[in-house]
Scaffold this active site. Sequence first.
Site, short mmCIF file in Angstrom:
data_model
loop_
_atom_site.label_atom_id
_atom_site.label_comp_id
_atom_site.label_asym_id
_atom_site.label_seq_id
_atom_site.Cartn_x
_atom_site.Cartn_y
_atom_site.Cartn_z
N TYR A 119 56.23 -16.84 1.49
CA TYR A 119 56.17 -18.31 1.55
C TYR A 119 55.07 -18.79 0.61
O TYR A 119 53.97 -18.23 0.59
CB TYR A 119 55.84 -18.76 2.98
CG TYR A 119 55.66 -20.25 3.12
CD1 TYR A 119 56.73 -21.07 3.46
CD2 TYR A 119 54.41 -20.85 2.88
CE1 TYR A 119 56.57 -22.44 3.56
CE2 TYR A 119 54.25 -22.22 2.98
CZ TYR A 119 55.33 -23.00 3.33
OH TYR A 119 55.17 -24.36 3.42
N GLU A 207 57.53 -26.72 -2.09
CA GLU A 207 57.63 -25.63 -1.12
C GLU A 207 58.66 -24.61 -1.59
O GLU A 207 59.81 -24.94 -1.82
CB GLU A 207 58.04 -26.19 0.25
CG GLU A 207 57.94 -25.15 1.36
CD GLU A 207 58.31 -25.72 2.73
OE1 GLU A 207 59.39 -26.33 2.84
OE2 GLU A 207 57.51 -25.55 3.67
#
Length: 397
Positions: A119, A207
Amino acid sequence: MNIHEHQGKALLKTFGLPVSAGYPAFTPAEAEQAAGALPGPLYVVKSQIHAGGRGKGKFKELPAAAKGGVRLAKSVEEVRAFAEEMLGRTLVTAQTGPAGKQVNRLYIEDGSDIDKEFYLSMLVDRGTSRIAFVISTEGGMDIEKVAHDTPEKIVSFSIDPATGYMPHHGRAIARALGLTGDLAKQAEALGRNLYTAFVATDMALLEINPLIVTKQQRLNLLDAKISFDSNALFRQQSILALRDESQEDPKEIEASKHDLAYIALDGSIGCMVNGAGLAMATLDIIQLYGEAPANFLDVGGGASEEKVTAAFRIIAADPKVKGILVNIFGGIMKCDVIARGVVAAMKTVNLQVPLVVRLEGTNVEDGKTIIRDSGLNVIPADDLDDAAQKIVNAVRS
Ligand code: ADP
Ligand code: MG
């Protein structure tokens, strides 16, 4: 402003970032053609909506057992079949709300051999007034859950704008992800290019979930969710051109045409307020008295009568609205201007719900007189507390 994954990836590619080959498709025929232009044998058919969680999402019109909004396909024929099933359907994910979002386009992407999923996100951290990186080895899943259950698995640091991105930032990313050797070098360059892209295009949030290591030991951005700072769009014309209004709330689109700061919410009381602080206080006090606001709306300091009329029309046309609260503190904005706007709008919208008006400040007496003399059915209120109680009682009775 949000953009689609495929647009974000195309943008990031121009900054030298690693993304898979892929093509957007608006029809099953285009999807088939796109797959034909990819090497195979694995293809990914990805719903393009302005929300995440697509993989685990469900199509409203399909049986619950049907596959989600991101599907792996093993042939060009399967890509076409998936496209036929997905296009035009409504995808509901953890981020869309129960109404879901319509899938009007797909992204047909080359399938990756995934070794690891990480991530990585970047945002403007208002606490430090800097751009921050947030990184975790726990990619591909809900980062909110990781943050809650195992916060130690999330690493975060911010970049000093005076120095910009430094080699030690790259080493921090590699360390956080446990990467060494060539992969660490790739991570350093990836962070640098992301930072450059973020600053150059006035992003507010980026993101990448997941950022992957492929079986071929290459880093690759497998997902890209990007929001831009709306206040900077005037100098980002090429970004503005990527806007997809079909993914936005029609009320918010209409409000943006009139330069109104408007955000649709889920409650039943429409609010017209001047000043963001007063608008927030108004939302709070409505909640305090047990109802929920249908919107946030700041008509601004120097709004014209036309702007007030437009704002009022947007609120009144919302079927969720069971009552309207106008709460104005006249400073630069004069109460009589607001009053004239409300009266003008009321004449054109045939309002069926109760309306409470609280005016205070510059030209307040003129404002009250205009409302009183209009003959309209308005419940006057003296202060914020009184106004909130009156509108709550009115929508309940
Ligand atoms: P969302 O976060 O909206 O669910 P993603 O783009 O992250 O959508 O896709 C969901 C999952 O699908 C990813 O975590 C990854 O495991 C898989 N996936 C997505 N794109 C690819 C691809 N090009 N190749 C292989 N797997 C993929
Ligand atoms: Mg994702």
